[in-house]
Write a protein that holds these residues in place. Structure first.
Motif, PDB file in Angstrom:
ATOM      1  N   ILE A  45     -12.024  -6.907  -9.826  1.00  0.00           N
ATOM      2  CA  ILE A  45     -10.853  -7.721  -9.481  1.00  0.00           C
ATOM      3  C   ILE A  45     -10.693  -7.747  -7.967  1.00  0.00           C
ATOM      4  N   LEU A  46     -10.557  -8.949  -7.425  1.00  0.00           N
ATOM      5  CA  LEU A  46     -10.278  -9.096  -5.996  1.00  0.00           C
ATOM      6  C   LEU A  46      -8.814  -9.485  -5.811  1.00  0.00           C
ATOM      7  N   ARG A  47      -8.189  -8.924  -4.766  1.00  0.00           N
ATOM      8  CA  ARG A  47      -6.793  -9.228  -4.509  1.00  0.00           C
ATOM      9  C   ARG A  47      -6.627  -9.642  -3.055  1.00  0.00           C
ATOM     10  N   ASN A  48      -5.787 -10.637  -2.867  1.00  0.00           N
ATOM     11  CA  ASN A  48      -5.454 -11.072  -1.521  1.00  0.00           C
ATOM     12  C   ASN A  48      -4.052 -11.658  -1.568  1.00  0.00           C
ATOM     13  N   VAL A  49      -3.434 -11.841  -0.407  1.00  0.00           N
ATOM     14  CA  VAL A  49      -2.141 -12.521  -0.345  1.00  0.00           C
ATOM     15  C   VAL A  49      -2.356 -13.830   0.396  1.00  0.00           C
ATOM     16  N   VAL A  50      -2.165 -14.945  -0.305  1.00  0.00           N
ATOM     17  CA  VAL A  50      -2.384 -16.270   0.271  1.00  0.00           C
ATOM     18  C   VAL A  50      -1.040 -16.983   0.316  1.00  0.00           C
ATOM     19  N   LEU A 104     -17.859  -7.960   2.894  1.00  0.00           N
ATOM     20  CA  LEU A 104     -17.495  -8.160   4.292  1.00  0.00           C
ATOM     21  C   LEU A 104     -17.235  -6.821   4.983  1.00  0.00           C
ATOM     22  N   ARG A 105     -16.627  -5.903   4.251  1.00  0.00           N
ATOM     23  CA  ARG A 105     -16.432  -4.560   4.815  1.00  0.00           C
ATOM     24  C   ARG A 105     -16.706  -3.561   3.711  1.00  0.00           C
ATOM     25  N   LEU A 106     -17.765  -2.773   3.884  1.00  0.00           N
ATOM     26  CA  LEU A 106     -18.147  -1.820   2.847  1.00  0.00           C
ATOM     27  C   LEU A 106     -17.430  -0.506   3.115  1.00  0.00           C
ATOM     28  N   GLU A 107     -16.458  -0.168   2.288  1.00  0.00           N
ATOM     29  CA  GLU A 107     -15.779   1.122   2.434  1.00  0.00           C
ATOM     30  C   GLU A 107     -15.153   1.531   1.121  1.00  0.00           C
ATOM     31  N   LYS A 108     -14.767   2.793   1.042  1.00  0.00           N
ATOM     32  CA  LYS A 108     -14.074   3.299  -0.138  1.00  0.00           C
ATOM     33  C   LYS A 108     -12.652   3.644   0.260  1.00  0.00           C
ATOM     34  N   ARG A 109     -11.811   3.851  -0.718  1.00  0.00           N
ATOM     35  CA  ARG A 109     -10.441   4.311  -0.474  1.00  0.00           C
ATOM     36  C   ARG A 109     -10.266   5.684  -1.105  1.00  0.00           C
ATOM     37  N   LEU A 110      -9.066   6.231  -0.955  1.00  0.00           N
ATOM     38  CA  LEU A 110      -8.822   7.578  -1.471  1.00  0.00           C
ATOM     39  C   LEU A 110      -8.663   7.576  -2.994  1.00  0.00           C
ATOM     40  N   ASP A 111      -8.365   6.401  -3.581  1.00  0.00           N
ATOM     41  CA  ASP A 111      -8.144   6.334  -5.032  1.00  0.00           C
ATOM     42  C   ASP A 111      -9.243   5.508  -5.693  1.00  0.00           C
ATOM     43  N   ASP A 112      -9.376   5.708  -7.004  1.00  0.00           N
ATOM     44  CA  ASP A 112     -10.417   4.986  -7.742  1.00  0.00           C
ATOM     45  C   ASP A 112      -9.946   3.625  -8.219  1.00  0.00           C
ATOM     46  N   GLU A 113      -8.644   3.416  -8.227  1.00  0.00           N
ATOM     47  CA  GLU A 113      -8.102   2.105  -8.568  1.00  0.00           C
ATOM     48  C   GLU A 113      -7.001   1.822  -7.557  1.00  0.00           C
ATOM     49  N   LEU A 114      -6.939   0.598  -7.090  1.00  0.00           N
ATOM     50  CA  LEU A 114      -5.908   0.267  -6.101  1.00  0.00           C
ATOM     51  C   LEU A 114      -4.869  -0.661  -6.707  1.00  0.00           C
ATOM     52  N   LEU A 115      -4.547  -0.447  -7.983  1.00  0.00           N
ATOM     53  CA  LEU A 115      -3.580  -1.337  -8.631  1.00  0.00           C
ATOM     54  C   LEU A 115      -2.208  -1.231  -7.983  1.00  0.00           C
ATOM     55  N   TYR A 116      -1.942  -0.133  -7.272  1.00  0.00           N
ATOM     56  CA  TYR A 116      -0.634   0.030  -6.631  1.00  0.00           C
ATOM     57  C   TYR A 116      -0.443  -0.929  -5.470  1.00  0.00           C
ATOM     58  N   LEU A 117      -1.508  -1.634  -5.065  1.00  0.00           N
ATOM     59  CA  LEU A 117      -1.325  -2.627  -3.996  1.00  0.00           C
ATOM     60  C   LEU A 117      -0.394  -3.756  -4.448  1.00  0.00           C
ATOM     61  N   ILE A 157      -9.688  -7.824  -1.457  1.00  0.00           N
ATOM     62  CA  ILE A 157     -10.068  -6.420  -1.572  1.00  0.00           C
ATOM     63  C   ILE A 157     -10.318  -6.105  -3.040  1.00  0.00           C
ATOM     64  N   CYS A 158     -11.358  -5.351  -3.321  1.00  0.00           N
ATOM     65  CA  CYS A 158     -11.663  -4.986  -4.707  1.00  0.00           C
ATOM     66  C   CYS A 158     -10.698  -3.888  -5.133  1.00  0.00           C
ATOM     67  N   ILE A 159      -9.835  -4.187  -6.113  1.00  0.00           N
ATOM     68  CA  ILE A 159      -8.839  -3.186  -6.516  1.00  0.00           C
ATOM     69  C   ILE A 159      -9.219  -2.476  -7.801  1.00  0.00           C
ATOM     70  N   LEU A 210       4.720   1.699  -0.227  1.00  0.00           N
ATOM     71  CA  LEU A 210       5.106   0.903  -1.392  1.00  0.00           C
ATOM     72  C   LEU A 210       6.475   0.285  -1.180  1.00  0.00           C
ATOM     73  N   LYS A 211       6.706  -0.829  -1.851  1.00  0.00           N
ATOM     74  CA  LYS A 211       8.031  -1.442  -1.844  1.00  0.00           C
ATOM     75  C   LYS A 211       8.970  -0.586  -2.686  1.00  0.00           C
ATOM     76  N   PRO A 212      10.302  -0.710  -2.508  1.00  0.00           N
ATOM     77  CA  PRO A 212      11.202   0.062  -3.369  1.00  0.00           C
ATOM     78  C   PRO A 212      11.075  -0.365  -4.833  1.00  0.00           C
ATOM     79  N   ARG A 213      11.486   0.521  -5.749  1.00  0.00           N
ATOM     80  CA  ARG A 213      11.418   0.210  -7.168  1.00  0.00           C
ATOM     81  C   ARG A 213      12.248  -1.034  -7.457  1.00  0.00           C
ATOM     82  N   PRO A 214      12.093  -1.775  -8.555  1.00  0.00           N
ATOM     83  CA  PRO A 214      11.197  -1.524  -9.701  1.00  0.00           C
ATOM     84  C   PRO A 214       9.731  -1.842  -9.405  1.00  0.00           C
ATOM     85  N   TRP A 215       8.854  -1.077 -10.082  1.00  0.00           N
ATOM     86  CA  TRP A 215       7.409  -1.237  -9.919  1.00  0.00           C
ATOM     87  C   TRP A 215       6.784  -1.680 -11.233  1.00  0.00           C
ATOM     88  N   HIS A 216       5.496  -1.996 -11.155  1.00  0.00           N
ATOM     89  CA  HIS A 216       4.754  -2.310 -12.373  1.00  0.00           C
ATOM     90  C   HIS A 216       4.489  -1.060 -13.198  1.00  0.00           C
TER      91      HIS A 216
END
Lengths: 360, 300
Positions: free
Chosen positions: B140-145, B167-180, B126-128, B214-220
């Motif tokens: 930046i593309l992100r995946n979990v392998v 593969l799937r053209l769509e937008k999200r609610l935010d402009d950056e998905l770094l929180y993934l 996913i483009c984050i 989101l996972k519990p803290r600590p976060w980035h």
């Protein structure tokens, strides 16, 4: 010391050998006294002996017709080709020195080589470069070494300015060659076989992709800086009892017998705005239509828009040979066909297909 | 300050007027602007009156090809350099088409890699984040392998790239998905053999309203301070929100100078679009072809 200003200027011009009257060249401005122990490395104002370039403008109340007429006159005067006939063109020999170019740094962007390596390139625009004057070896200040006694010089100018706004003294430098007044000038030392007649235009194709150049320029002015920025000192810790000296340099010398600060100690001071030469940069690509040269690396001195001086590299590894030397004395682009885009062999052009690795 | 607020209000009202005139262009651009971060921000663009240019130019050009607008810092700008850069970008696009994509789209990128078996490497993710302008543009593309988060930054104009598929053209609610990075792995896990999805030609790009746990803290990062729309309740004690409130800068959206410095003036945008308008047929055809390809698998 009390020379009138104009006289001083003419003296200085003779010194620079820009005015041609060999009998008067013996007059040297001897009144100049330097009182400082060390010569200043930077000046915020140009030296007083340089002639002023632009004159004071005052309202001339010209009619629109007159304006148009003046423009026509200027256009007519400078649209004609070379005033003097072309001199005989020399041929390349070992240890020949060509003149360089005056360029303008216009930006940095990445290019890729054919094996996929990314590199940053600096773009230098060579705008309106023209030969203004050739100075014979015997007419310039003689050096002690034999090599320097044999060298002449070419004065090159870059970027036109409106001839109506320059002073008479400055204009006279260009009127002899019959070229439009230039914004920037530079003197390049050459061997006499590389001389060019005044008025000859110089283009980016003076260099060739794959060759190496030295680039001189004035670095970005950063003002008065501390030791951390100026010399890369580490500073002191942010905590553990350190107060008020997080970015200070610390000790600058010992006591004892020396009891003084050694010369050249790295201390805070003015940073940047110095002439620097970056040697051995590869020319990757040349656009002959816009006269742009792509050279290796992002570290060409100066900011975007600053002038730089481009020379053939003097590094021993990058010297030219008989088989592989650039166009000599320069590339006469008006007379021969030159491709619009010239690329180095190793460089990936964006029109080529993507880079692929072959399985062995 | 009052002046600025009034001017901004006037600007906003003009933007609403604009969005009425140009539905689907200004509205979404302005809606996204308040939350934009590292991404280049652009003002709504009013197309020129020149009928030829209007015919050739797609309305949503700024959103589809944002890297054609240069970086806004005046000390680094030079018109000739930007022009040469655009020529190179178009040359590269004529060899390898770069499809339309947004942050939140799921993409597959094939890269030449001397160390990979078969000398090519394909990565789905996913483009984050997407950034920079000109030949430096990247995403930046992100995946979990194998339970391991993987992120790869690709330079869009690198000749090592063999192909970019959406593969799937769509937008999200935010402009950056770094929180993934701090979300449960399920939200950034995509099968590597994912099929391209069907999409009708000419349909608007859908916005995926998914909210991420989101996972519990600590976060980035301190996500509670970022005004994120695409996350579920963070479940933090009250003191975090109080602190976040202190760090808020609600006046920045009225800062006209800030806006001005971060954007390319409208007239210059028009110049740029006019300059590359002869190449629209090529770019548009690659855009359309991409969409049609996605239709084909569903038929078979």
């Amino acid at each position: 010391m009390a020379l009138p200003k104009l006289q001083c200027i003419t003296h200085a011009l003779k010194n620079l050998s820009l005015l041609s009257h060999p009998d008067q060249r013996a007059l040297v401005c001897v009144n100049q006294v330097r009182a400082m122990s060390r010569v200043k490395r930077r000046h915020t104002v140009p030296p007083f002996w340089l002639p002023k370039t632009t004159r004071t403008m005052y309202p001339e109340h010209m009619t629109p017709e007159n304006e148009v007429f003046l423009k026509d006159v200027i256009e007519e005067k400078y649209s004609s080709p070379l005033k003097t006939e072309c001199w005989e063109r020399g041929t390349w020999a070992k240890n020949s020195m060509r003149c360089g170019l005056i360029g303008r740094k216009i930006g940095i962007y990445p290019m890729w080589t054919k094996d996929g390596t990314r590199l940053l390139t600096t773009l230098l625009q060579v705008s309106d470069n023209q030969v203004i004057k050739y100075i014979k070896p015997e007419d310039i200040v003689q050096g002690k070494r034999k090599r320097y006694r044999e060298l002449g010089a070419l004065v090159i100018g870059a970027d036109h300015i409106d001839p109506r706004i320059v002073t008479k003294e400055y204009y006279s430098v260009f009127s002899e060659a019959g070229v439009m007044p230039k914004k920037k000038m530079s003197k390049f030392l050459i061997t006499p076989n590389a001389k060019l007649s005044p008025g000859t235009p110089l283009y980016a194709s003076h260099f060739q992709p794959g060759h190496y150049v030295d680039i001189a320029g004035i670095t970005i002015d950063r003002g008065f800086q501390g030791v951390m920025k100026r010399w890369g000192f580490k500073g002191m810790p942010a905590s553990h009892g350190v107060t008020k000296s997080h970015r200070r340099g610390g000790n600058i010398g010992s006591g004892g017998d020396k009891a003084r600060v050694l010369l050249g100690t790295k201390m805070p001071g003015h940073m940047g705005r110095e002439r620097r030469i970056l040697r051995g940069l590869k020319v990757w690509r040349i656009n002959t239509q816009h006269n742009v040269i792509w050279v290796h690396g992002p570290a060409v001195p100066g900011g975007v828009g600053s002038y730089v001086y481009i020379y053939d590299s003097v590094l021993p590894d990058h010297r030219h040979t008989q088989e592989n030397h650039p166009p000599f004395p320069t590339c006469f682009q008006d007379e021969e066909e030159v491709e619009e885009e010239l690329y180095d062999q190793e460089l990936h052009t964006f029109r080529e297909p993507s880079v692929q690795f072959v399985e062995k | 300050m009052v002046m600025a607020v009034v001017a901004a209000a006037a600007l906003r009202s003009s933007s609403t007027r604009l969005s009425r005139l140009l539905p689907g262009v200004c509205g979404e651009a302005w809606g996204h602007q308040a939350r934009r971060g590292a991404v280049l921000r652009v003002l709504p663009f009013i197309p020129t009156q020149d009928p030829d240019v209007i015919k050739k130019m797609p309305e949503d050009f700024r959103a589809v090809y944002p890297e054609f607008l240069p970086g806004p810092k005046p000390e680094y700008r030079n018109r000739l350099r930007e022009k040469l850069e655009r020529q190179d970008m178009l040359a590269r696009r004529s060899v390898m088409p770069i499809p339309e994509f947004y942050v939140g789209s799921i993409m597959a990128v094939t890269v030449a890699d001397p160390n990979a078996s078969g000398k090519n490497n394909r990565f789905v993710g996913i483009c984050i984040q997407r950034g920079d302008a000109g030949l430096r543009a990247w995403f930046i593309l992100r995946n979990v392998v194998d339970h391991q988060g993987v992120e790869i930054k690709y330079e869009m104009y690198s000749p090592l790239l063999q192909s970019i598929e959406v593969l799937r053209l769509e937008k999200r609610l935010d402009d950056e998905l770094l929180y993934l990075r701090d979300a449960l792995p399920i939200y950034s896990t995509f099968p590597l053999d994912m099929e391209p999805e069907v999409m009708q030609e000419g349909a608007p790009v859908p916005v995926n309203p998914i909210k991420v746990q989101l996972k519990p803290r600590p976060w980035h990062e301190r996500w509670e301070r970022k005004n994120l729309q695409g996350v579920m309740d963070l479940g933090l004690p009250e003191r975090f929100y109080k602190k976040a409130k202190l760090h808020e800068k609600p006046w920045e959206k009225y800062d006209l100078m800030k806006e001005y410095r971060a954007t390319i003036p409208e007239e210059e945008q028009a110049d740029i679009f006019r300059e590359i308008s002869p190449h629209y047929p090529l770019m548009e055809s690659t855009r359309r072809r991409g969409k049609r390809k996605r239709v084909l698998p569903s038929i078979s």
